[in-house]
Each structure stands twice: as C-alpha cells, then as structure tokens.
Design an enzyme around this catalytic site. Structure first.
Site, PDB file in Angstrom:
ATOM      1  N   HIS A   1       0.825  -1.215   0.000  1.00 41.34           N
ATOM      2  CA  HIS A   1       0.000   0.000   0.000  1.00 41.34           C
ATOM      3  C   HIS A   1       0.860   1.266   0.000  1.00 41.34           C
ATOM      4  O   HIS A   1       0.388   2.342  -0.397  1.00 41.34           O
ATOM      5  CB  HIS A   1      -0.901  -0.020   1.236  1.00 41.34           C
TER       6      HIS A   1
ATOM      7  N   ASP B   1      -8.989  -7.958 -16.690  1.00 37.16           N
ATOM      8  CA  ASP B   1      -9.172  -8.853 -17.842  1.00 37.16           C
ATOM      9  C   ASP B   1      -7.817  -9.046 -18.524  1.00 37.16           C
ATOM     10  O   ASP B   1      -7.345  -8.187 -19.271  1.00 37.16           O
ATOM     11  CB  ASP B   1     -10.193  -8.253 -18.812  1.00 37.16           C
TER      12      ASP B   1
END
Length: 457
Positions: free
Chosen positions: A177, A399
C-alpha cells in the site's frame, strides 16, 4: 420497514483448499530501468502513513476450460516483467531511512515474486465465488512465519497463480500500500492485464512517480486537529468485545432499492444533500455499535474512511498517471449515546461533514502533521473504518485475456476486525447492488442483521 429482499445475508462454506506449490520465482523488469543498485526513491508522507504500511491482498477467479493457446503462468509472467519496466519502483524494496521515514531502494536480486500452485479442487467446489470467503486465504501467498504487517525488505508485488483441476485459476495478489492507493493499484493492474492481453507492453496512462509533489511545507502548517490519528486509550467495551470473542466475517447483499430508501430517510434537515455512501456508512456504524452493545454511553467513538483527494488538487493539479497515495482519512466522531439513541440523520450529517472536510488544504495539513508527529502504530481505540471499493474498476481492470473475473476483491477481514468493506457485486456501479463485509462476534450477528434491515430502526 424495508422489504426483506432488499437486504440479504450471504453465506460461504467452511472448507480446506489442498495446494501444491510447484515453484516460486522472482520477476524482474524485462528491460532497462532508470534505477541502479544503491539508488532510492522518495515516498511521500501519504505513502508512508501508518495505515499504508501494509499489503493489500486481493483475489481474482477465472473460469477457463482450455488455456493451451494462452498459457496462464507464462502469459502473466511475461506481462508482469514487461510492465515492471515503466512501473520499476514495484521491483524495489521498502527500507527505513531516518526518523522512521520509509523509502524505496534498489539492490541486487530484487523484483516482484510469482508463485505457481496447483489444487485438486475445482472452482465449483469453492462454493459461491461472489462472496468473499476467509477459507480462500491459501490462494494468496505468505512467507512461512511472516510477521504481521511486515513490509520492509519484502517484494512489493507478490502474485500467486493457482490452477484448479477444472482448468480455472485464481490470481492471488499482494501489493504494498506504500506504493499506491486503490486507484493507483487499479492503474497498475490494468496495465498488467492489458499487456497480457495484447502480448506487448501497454501502459496508458504512462505511470508517474513524482512523490515530491507531496513534500511537507517548511515550516509545517497544521491547520486541522487530525483526530483520525489521535492516540486514544480504549475506554469502552468495543475493542475488547471484538478481539476477545474471535469475530466472524459476515457479508450482506444490499440492493440499490434499499440504498435509495436509506438515502431518503437519512437525509439531514438542511439543504445540503447526502450521498448514498454518507447514508450507508452512517447506518452501518450505528447498526454495528448497537449490535455490540458498546458501553459506556458517554464514550466517544470514531468512524474513519479514506477519501480520494485527486480531484481536489488544483495547486498544482495532479499529473495524469500518478499512482501514489492521494487519499486522506476522514473522521466522524460521536458518543455511543448519540449513535444508539439519536437519529440516523444526525449520524449521516457527521459523515457528510467529515467527507466534505477533506480539501486540498486538509491534505497538505495531513502531510505536515505526519512530518511533525509521525504515528508509530495503528490506533484501534473506539474505531470503525469503512473502505469503499464500489468505485474501483476492479473487474474491468483485471481482464488479462480470459475475460473479466468471476470475483475480484478481498478475502478475509478477520485479522483487522474493525474494518468494513463496501464491494461492488460483479461490476463497479456506484448506484448498483453492493456487498457489505463486516466482522462481529457470533453473539452479535443476529442483532446486527435486524438493525441493518431496519427492523429495529
């Protein structure tokens, strides 16, 4: 009372996933990068804040009958190596420089980490793949005996690919993060996926590091009290009841009709409209505190939530492609009594004021506050944190050439049971159905569900 179909409890099976790890290998940039061994990169105080010193774990499931023409491991490996050229900081490591400050440094034998694993199970045997299940945790790699919250000297990208016997697979991903917030992580994920799909490097927009944009002012100018980082000794029953009772993760499907209904009844008595997030966050906070039966009633509790400040920056505006942390932690504060006995519209107003209070000056003040008084530990006293994933393009971004994932998101909140997550159900639609994941002691789950459904409003 709202119709019962508007809020549904979701269930997941308790299972054990057998795994065989075939190989673990580093992934280094496929070409030259503008950093040599011994170099370092500055991290801003927004990157280096205590709440960002973690890995964000996510899982992505894909159905795949035949991937022989597009082999999964080889495709993901090659694409990651290519995308690590423009995103070269992710091939480095985190280290401490001075006064507790972190930076990215580059040394020999670094890079991301990939894990190739196989399971005899099928995807169908994992149960409902739209409901995050803590039992999926083995699908995200952790080092043996890894310390909690360890980020220093760790690969900043850890990707485990698990092939199931049905031909489907999962991608378990851990991103540090400190390098990026949720929007920055989606930018990196989208570049990796687009590169895999195209068979060549695709990085649009071009990634921008530029963390010096958020250097502290000299002298620091702290214009806000920043109660989100205030050190508070736990004087209520909240934290103890959660951590001692071995909390369970519960998930609920919240229809768009319920959200619209809640927004109407939660609207404060003024001319300023609240958002669906304001209403949902206030309602979840109140329902959680009521279900936990927090005492004493005069104790002050906090609700914190990250606010994306990208569009608030005007001087100068943020460069396109910036993928660092640009979130501020907004904080609403209320007594237990005001939460459990007051009106929902009162709590909604508190959430709205906290959200609107995040301005460019608030962000600059946060940077200076951290420089002067760097928080050294996560503060849990009297706090619930809500993170909103419904605006992330997580399904569109993931994707890799095999279609959008069946599920994309977190797995297990129980290690940090004072965190609640709002997830999109299948697609990122801020006005669509959401899934709320939250942790509670088993003894409080029925009460929470009743409060959540407005049965005891």
């Amino acid at each position: 009372m709202a119709p019962s179909s508007w809020v549904q409890e979701l269930h997941f099976p308790h299972l054990k996933i057998p795994l065989i790890i075939h190989q673990i290998f580093p992934v280094t940039p496929a070409g030259p990068i503008p950093a040599a061994s011994g170099d370092s990169l500055y991290l801003s105080n927004l990157d280096d804040i205590i709440g960002a010193r973690v890995f964000t774990p996510t899982i992505y499931f894909y159905r795949l009958e035949d991937y022989s023409d597009h082999p999964v491991i080889e495709t993901l490996h090659k694409a990651l190596a290519n995308v690590l050229v423009p995103y070269y900081p992710l091939s480095g490591r985190i280290r401490e420089s001075h006064n507790g400050k972190l930076e990215v440094f580059f040394g020999p034998e670094q890079g991301a980490l990939m894990v190739e694993a196989y399971s005899e199970m099928t995807l169908a045997e994992l149960g409902d793949l739209t409901v995050p299940n803590p039992a999926w945790s083995p699908l995200i790699y952790k080092f043996p005996n890894e310390e909690p919250y360890k980020i220093r000297d760790m690969p900043l990208v850890i990707a485990q690919v698990t092939i199931f016997s049905c031909g489907g697979f999962s991608l378990g991903l851990r991103l540090c993060h400190c390098i990026s917030d949720g929007f920055g992580a989606m930018q990196f994920l989208n570049a990796w996926a687009a590169t895999a799909k195209a068979g060549k490097l695709v990085a649009n927009p071009q990634p921008c590091w530029d963390r010096e944009l958020f250097r502290p002012r000299h002298p620091p100018i702290i214009k806000h009290p920043h109660i989100e980082y205030m050190r508070i000794d736990e004087g209520s029953s909240l934290t103890m009841s959660l951590w001692q009772a071995k909390p369970v993760q519960k998930c609920y499907r919240i229809s768009r009709e319920f959200q619209a209904h809640l927004k109407i009844i939660a609207q404060p008595d003024d001319k300023f409209p609240c958002t669906r997030f304001d209403a949902m966050a206030a309602h979840i906070w109140r329902s959680w505190v009521k279900a936990l039966d927090v005492k004493p009633l005069n104790y002050k509790l906090r609700l914190t939530f990250p606010v994306n400040a990208r569009q608030k920056l005007k001087n100068p505006p943020l460069k396109e492609g910036y993928y660092g942390n640009v979130v501020c932690v907004a904080c609403a504060m209320s007594s237990v009594n005001e939460l459990v006995n007051g009106q929902l519209k009162y709590t909604t107003r508190l959430v709205r004021e906290a959200r609107l209070g995040v301005t460019e000056e608030y962000l600059r003040s946060t940077v200076d506050f951290v420089e002067v008084d760097r928080p050294r530990r996560l503060e849990f006293g009297g706090k619930l944190t809500i993170t909103q994933w419904t605006r992330f393009s997580i399904y569109e971004s993931a994707d890799f050439g095999w279609g959008r994932p069946i599920y994309a998101g977190p797995i297990d909140l129980t290690p940090t049971p004072q965190v609640c997550v709002f997830l999109p159900e299948g697609e990122a639609d801020p006005n669509g159905t959401m899934v709320v994941c939250i942790c509670l002691p088993e003894s409080a789950t029925l009460k929470f569900f009743d409060f959540l459904r407005l049965e005891e409003f």
